[in-house]
Design an enzyme around this catalytic site. Structure first.
Site, PDB file in Angstrom:
ATOM      1  N   VAL A  59      17.435  30.274   0.807  1.00 12.60           N
ATOM      2  CA  VAL A  59      17.255  30.242  -0.766  1.00 12.60           C
ATOM      3  C   VAL A  59      17.283  28.924  -1.086  1.00 12.60           C
ATOM      4  CG1 VAL A  59      18.256  32.684  -0.976  1.00 12.60           C
ATOM      5  CG2 VAL A  59      19.622  30.572  -1.207  1.00 12.60           C
ATOM      6  N   LYS A  60      17.702  27.800  -0.462  1.00 14.38           N
ATOM      7  CA  LYS A  60      17.731  26.713  -0.628  1.00 14.38           C
ATOM      8  C   LYS A  60      18.305  26.248  -2.408  1.00 14.38           C
ATOM      9  CE  LYS A  60      14.513  25.108   2.877  1.00 14.38           C
ATOM     10  NZ  LYS A  60      13.799  26.444   3.254  1.00 14.38           N
TER      11      LYS A  60
END
EC number: 4.1.1.23
Lengths: 286, 286
Positions: free
Chosen positions: A97-98
């Site tokens: 998901v960074k």
């Protein structure tokens, strides 16, 4: 047992294979595209079939949330159903998901990805905003056995724009590595690795080797195998010294059926074959 | 008219006010908490009432997606309904999503946030991965009149961990600013600002002034007003030279009713009062 211990043990037992479920509509076989289902439902079915045939090979699944966000709510239902299904097989699931934001907002991301609909075991984090973007996860690491991987030296061509800038006599990615080491030092498990790991691409193996030597207690998530150019020999050179990493492949595995021209229910067998080939390509050097 | 021109014009006309809808359950008045609705439905109603009473004051709304992701699918329905409602009032909506990933994944985020359920006018982007994390948005800037704000010098305390490192004789955030300028140079609008803007916090006004002088064609999204310590006088010093920014306040505005002890349907009037106070606090110095 701490999360990163669990992942380490799986990677030693099965091989350091992370199956990337970066699933988009163009990867689906025709028999699924033809169903009278929503796009999200088709993607969920595709992923479940792949999980069924790779569960004995995958040390982890990495699910790239962007592919699901791109389809709006229907896509995010597919994300939820995919991560739930993979976790029900007792396999580590990484939400790629960074996310990265200030502490109060980071708390919300932690709640969103470590509990509830989207619960995963590990999430990827972008720490351009510094420790504030990381500290909201400490509580979940301690109390809920979760882990994170922080972006350090990514595999994409323009990673150099920021990450290879020189600060004193080191690169930004080395400074980031030292911070990952420092932040992670409170969360070392029984195998000697921290629950705060690092993302380092396989596209520059020499840089990776130096990073590993500098941070021996960091566990790595390694993209860049296959489609992006990294090889089994590249990663095996590092793994021979320390079983410190899992290697992700997405397109290289989940399009195995397309290379074989298979568009029917048998598609997943080709994904299994591609995963076995990756496993062999790495293990033969170890 | 290009998106950043539209935002500039609104900011000159109404004042540079961005209302931040970082809505969490703890901000809701009791009459809403008592409803027999899902959490997401309650949040949507709260946001709609706020939009109704601030539409004539807000140059833009910034919706922090983390607050919605934390509630899973129900929360993301609220995100969708909130951005749709605000856009239906013909006001610029910024999706504060801070996404950042390699080109193929960036394409998915662009599709997810510039079309479909979650469509906004501008999204915030984290460029730690370099231009690959930015270029997927160029097409949408050109063809769909969209804009982005890239994180440059953020307002949180630990921003210094990376952003203030010294590279040669400049900071990382200055290097990032130069890249934002370069990447944005192809998208300059009629008011002289690029559709690729920058996020710079108000917590260090001296740094901000230097950043602005260095990048005169960059439009800024400025967090850090109010709850985080920034004042109207701070930002007005910069705006007197160039109307180059909008200033966001979230908690400072959407908890206006809590400070007044109002827990009923009249809550939104207090949010309006808080927004008027912010407008006055900035405009009196201009």
């Amino acid at each position: 047992m701490m999360l990163m211990d669990r992942l380490y043990n799986e990677a030693v037992k099965k091989g350091p294979i992370c199956v990337g479920l970066d699933t988009t509509m163009k990867f689906l076989p025709k028999y699924l595209l033809d169903k009278d289902w929503s796009d999200g439902e088709k993607i969920t079915e595709f992923n479940k079939k792949i999980i069924d045939v790779t569960a004995d090979l995958a040390a982890a699944y990495k699910v790239q949330i962007a592919c699901y966000e791109s389809l709006g709510l229907d896509g995010l239902k597919a994300y939820r159903d995919t991560v739930k299904y993979a976790r029900s097989k007792n396999i580590v699931v990484i939400g790629d998901v960074k996310r990265g934001d200030i502490a109060s907002t980071g708390d919300q991301y932690a709640k969103g990805h470590f509990t509830g609909d989207f619960e995963v075991d590990i999430m990827t984090v972008n720490a351009y905003m510094g420790e504030d973007a990381v500290s909201p996860y400490y509580k979940y690491i301690k109390e809920n056995d979760k882990g994170i991987f922080i972006l350090q030296r990514t595999s994409n061509p323009s990673a150099v724009d920021l990450q290879n800038l020189i600060v004193g006599d080191e690169t930004v990615y080395e400074v980031m590595g030292d911070k990952i080491k420092k932040w992670g030092s409170a969360f070392i498990g029984e195998n000697g690795f921290s629950a705060i790991g690092s993302v380092v691409g396989l596209t520059r193996p020499d840089e990776f080797e130096a990073i590993r030597e500098r941070c021996p207690q960091t566990f790595f998530l390694v993209p860049g195998y296959g489609a992006q150019g990294g090889t089994g020999e590249d990663i095996a050179k590092i793994l021979k010294k320390s079983r410190c990493a899992i290697v992700n492949s997405s397109r290289g595995l989940i399009t195995g059926h397309q290379k074989a021209g298979c568009e029917d229910e048998g598609f997943a067998n080709y994904v299994r074959k591609a995963t076995l080939a990756m496993q062999e390509d790495i293990l033969k050097w170890l």
